[in-house]
Design a protein around this motif. Structure first.
Motif, mmCIF file in Angstrom:
data_model
loop_
_atom_site.group_PDB
_atom_site.id
_atom_site.type_symbol
_atom_site.label_atom_id
_atom_site.label_comp_id
_atom_site.label_asym_id
_atom_site.label_seq_id
_atom_site.Cartn_x
_atom_site.Cartn_y
_atom_site.Cartn_z
ATOM 1 N N SER A 177 -1.299 2.511 -5.365
ATOM 2 C CA SER A 177 -2.540 3.191 -5.012
ATOM 3 C C SER A 177 -3.720 2.236 -5.155
ATOM 4 O O SER A 177 -3.661 1.241 -5.891
ATOM 5 C CB SER A 177 -2.764 4.401 -5.929
ATOM 6 N N GLN A 178 -4.789 2.568 -4.467
ATOM 7 C CA GLN A 178 -6.011 1.768 -4.597
ATOM 8 C C GLN A 178 -6.556 1.887 -6.022
ATOM 9 O O GLN A 178 -6.529 2.966 -6.628
ATOM 10 C CB GLN A 178 -7.078 2.258 -3.623
ATOM 11 N N PHE A 231 0.816 -1.209 0.000
ATOM 12 C CA PHE A 231 0.000 0.000 0.000
ATOM 13 C C PHE A 231 0.855 1.267 0.000
ATOM 14 O O PHE A 231 0.393 2.336 -0.415
ATOM 15 C CB PHE A 231 -0.952 0.013 1.208
ATOM 16 N N GLN A 282 -3.534 -5.496 -6.301
ATOM 17 C CA GLN A 282 -4.403 -4.879 -5.298
ATOM 18 C C GLN A 282 -4.446 -5.707 -4.016
ATOM 19 O O GLN A 282 -4.482 -5.161 -2.912
ATOM 20 C CB GLN A 282 -5.811 -4.691 -5.856
ATOM 21 N N SER A 320 -2.032 -5.004 4.530
ATOM 22 C CA SER A 320 -0.951 -4.808 5.506
ATOM 23 C C SER A 320 -0.733 -6.028 6.396
ATOM 24 O O SER A 320 0.189 -6.032 7.205
ATOM 25 C CB SER A 320 -1.263 -3.599 6.385
ATOM 26 N N VAL A 375 -7.891 -1.545 0.950
ATOM 27 C CA VAL A 375 -7.722 -2.615 -0.034
ATOM 28 C C VAL A 375 -9.078 -2.873 -0.681
ATOM 29 O O VAL A 375 -10.122 -2.828 -0.020
ATOM 30 C CB VAL A 375 -7.210 -3.901 0.652
ATOM 31 N N PHE A 408 -4.157 5.904 3.007
ATOM 32 C CA PHE A 408 -3.732 5.150 1.826
ATOM 33 C C PHE A 408 -4.908 4.568 1.026
ATOM 34 O O PHE A 408 -4.696 3.987 -0.019
ATOM 35 C CB PHE A 408 -2.791 4.011 2.232
ATOM 36 N N ARG A 414 -1.651 -5.061 -1.508
ATOM 37 C CA ARG A 414 -1.681 -3.845 -0.690
ATOM 38 C C ARG A 414 -2.053 -4.133 0.756
ATOM 39 O O ARG A 414 -1.903 -3.278 1.634
ATOM 40 C CB ARG A 414 -2.674 -2.839 -1.280
#
Length: 480
Positions: free
Chosen positions: A12-13, A8, A43, A48, A117, A114, A46
């Motif tokens: 980017s999303q 992330f 994606q 965490s 997800v 951020f 991303r």
């Protein structure tokens, strides 16, 4: 994990690409294109992988979301599907219609700063891939059991119960008053959110797995609840709530004022190829009409977006609170705004105007006051703020209440709450009738598909425990 996950900070999303607005206004196809494999993997990476996964905590099914995101990032999609489907009976449906912005994604720990997800889109990708590759299998019990369970309602709660019990070998019979399996997933939710084949293929799969469906069967008319109880070792009530809430205002008896579910059912049946006289006559078709939808939930969003696709001349949504206090998904509101729906916030209808047929809705401006005991801000009218909205078709999307099941089923001993929902012992999910269980909206009130799935899975466990204990007690008595 460090190389593949926690991306992330670098990526980017990104949601799957939406179809062109003009194109999606002209048909009922799903509006999101498919994720490419590389995009879905990126994606998912991303995530965490946090120690306390708030996405899982805030999912009604408590899915192992970080696990299947990690597997997707690593390209291990079949394993991702296995982990996903272990806790979710219909992941391909939840990936499409769950309000992720209020549940898993809304509670993602990277949301602040951020952006979350894209959990829902990845879930849809995993399971569409699973279906395409034949990884999704019918219920396949290792051992058959002789006891049978009767389930009233073929919506998400009833189907989730049926699948879980059948996979453990129980003989499962599902009864529904409609001609297709799926409940509101078929007749209430439009194709642009959930294409019907996604639901219908589950029906075919469950039949292949040995679940028996009895359609066009109304409990209380075609068969009584007492007869079902005599026929099966336990019964599960999962009828949902279908009684439309109404408002008593001047002019409410005018032609052209319809309940949301009548309108959506007519549209969905027409898209399925059924003959729908009220749609063919134009009574439930928005084409060329000025449409006003009353309400601010997901059903209201389904109505306004359906009216756009039917070729309405104008579509206005009246909601008595502001945008921030809408009960529906913000993602759906954004989609509706993109497609040309006009929202009039802080406005409540006070009368319908017309001569035999509705011609306008008179509304009054509202202002927000202090929160009530539920935490929601109260609303009050602003004196002298009345205005009118031209209208040829008014759709009331004000929510749903429970039907009078004791009267429908001819079973006065079936206790209900003051809201009309079925009363259960929440530890066992059993009603006041021994061996009769209930769950989903008929217990909760109008809620989400994902909560219905949760109740269905929990009910299966409680039903299994009850029937097993009863059978054990009967054997012990016989042995004496």
């Amino acid at each position: 994990m460090a190389e593949r996950m926690l991306q992330f900070v670098r990526l980017s999303q990104a949601q799957p690409e939406k179809r062109d607005i003009a194109a999606r206004r002209s048909d009922f196809g799903e509006i999101y294109r498919e994720f490419a494999a590389e995009a879905a993997s990126a994606q998912a990476s991303r995530c965490s992988q946090c120690g306390v996964p708030f996405c899982s905590i805030h999912c009604p099914l408590n899915q192992n979301i970080p696990d299947w995101l990690k597997l997707t990032a690593e390209g291990r999609l079949e394993e991702a599907h296995e982990v996903n489907s272990a806790t979710n009976t219909f992941p391909e449906i939840c990936g499409r219609i769950c309000p992720q912005d209020r549940l898993c994604e809304g509670n993602c720990v990277i949301e602040k700063g951020f952006e979350a997800v894209t959990i829902g889109a990845v879930e849809k990708y995993i399971n569409d891939t699973a279906w395409a590759n034949g990884w999704v299998k019918p219920p396949s019990p290792r051992q058959e059991r002789s006891h049978s369970i009767g389930i009233i309602g073929a919506g998400p709660a009833g189907l989730a119960t049926a699948e879980r019990l059948r996979s453990r070998g129980w003989q499962v019979h599902v009864y529904d008053r409609y001609d297709r399996v799926g409940g509101l997933m078929i007749y209430g939710i439009p194709n642009f959110k959930l294409e019907k084949e996604v639901v219908l293929r589950r029906w075919k799969q469950f039949e292949a797995g040995g679940i028996h469906f009895h359609l066009n069967v109304a409990i209380g008319t075609d068969i009584t609840l007492a007869e079902l109880r005599a026929k099966h070792d336990a019964v599960f009530i999962a009828t949902g709530v279908y009684k439309a809430r109404d408002i008593e205002t001047p002019g409410s008896g005018l032609a052209g004022i319809v309940p949301a579910l009548d309108y959506l059912t007519a549209s969905n049946r027409d898209n399925l190829g059924d003959s729908v006289p009220d749609f063919a006559s134009g009574a439930l078709d928005a084409k060329g009409k000025r449409v006003v939808v009353l309400g601010g939930g997901d059903t209201a969003m389904d109505c306004v977006r359906t009216a756009i696709r039917q070729g309405a001349a104008a579509v206005t949504c009246l909601y008595r609170r502001d945008k921030a206090n809408m009960p529906g998904s913000m993602r759906e509101v954004k989609n509706a705004e993109e497609e040309g729906v006009e929202f009039t916030w802080l406005a409540a209808p006070e009368a319908f105007i017309g001569d035999g047929k509705v011609e306008a809705v008179r509304a009054t401006r509202m202002h927000l006051g202090l929160p009530d005991t539920t935490g929601r801000q109260q609303v009050a009218p602003i004196p002298g703020s009345e205005f009118t909205v031209p209208c040829d078709l008014a759709i009331k999307a004000l929510g749903f209440d429970a039907e009078d099941l004791p009267a429908m089923f001819g079973e006065p001993a079936l206790a209900v709450t003051r809201w009309g929902t079925v009363k259960v012992d929440h530890r066992t999910m059993m009603t006041t009738l021994p061996g009769v269980f209930a769950g989903g909206d008929i217990v909760r009130g109008a809620s989400l598909v994902v909560w219905a799935i949760r109740d269905g899975r929990d009910a299966a466990d409680q039903i299994e425990a009850y029937v097993t204990a009863k059978a054990g007690a009967a054997l012990a008595t016989a042995a004496e």
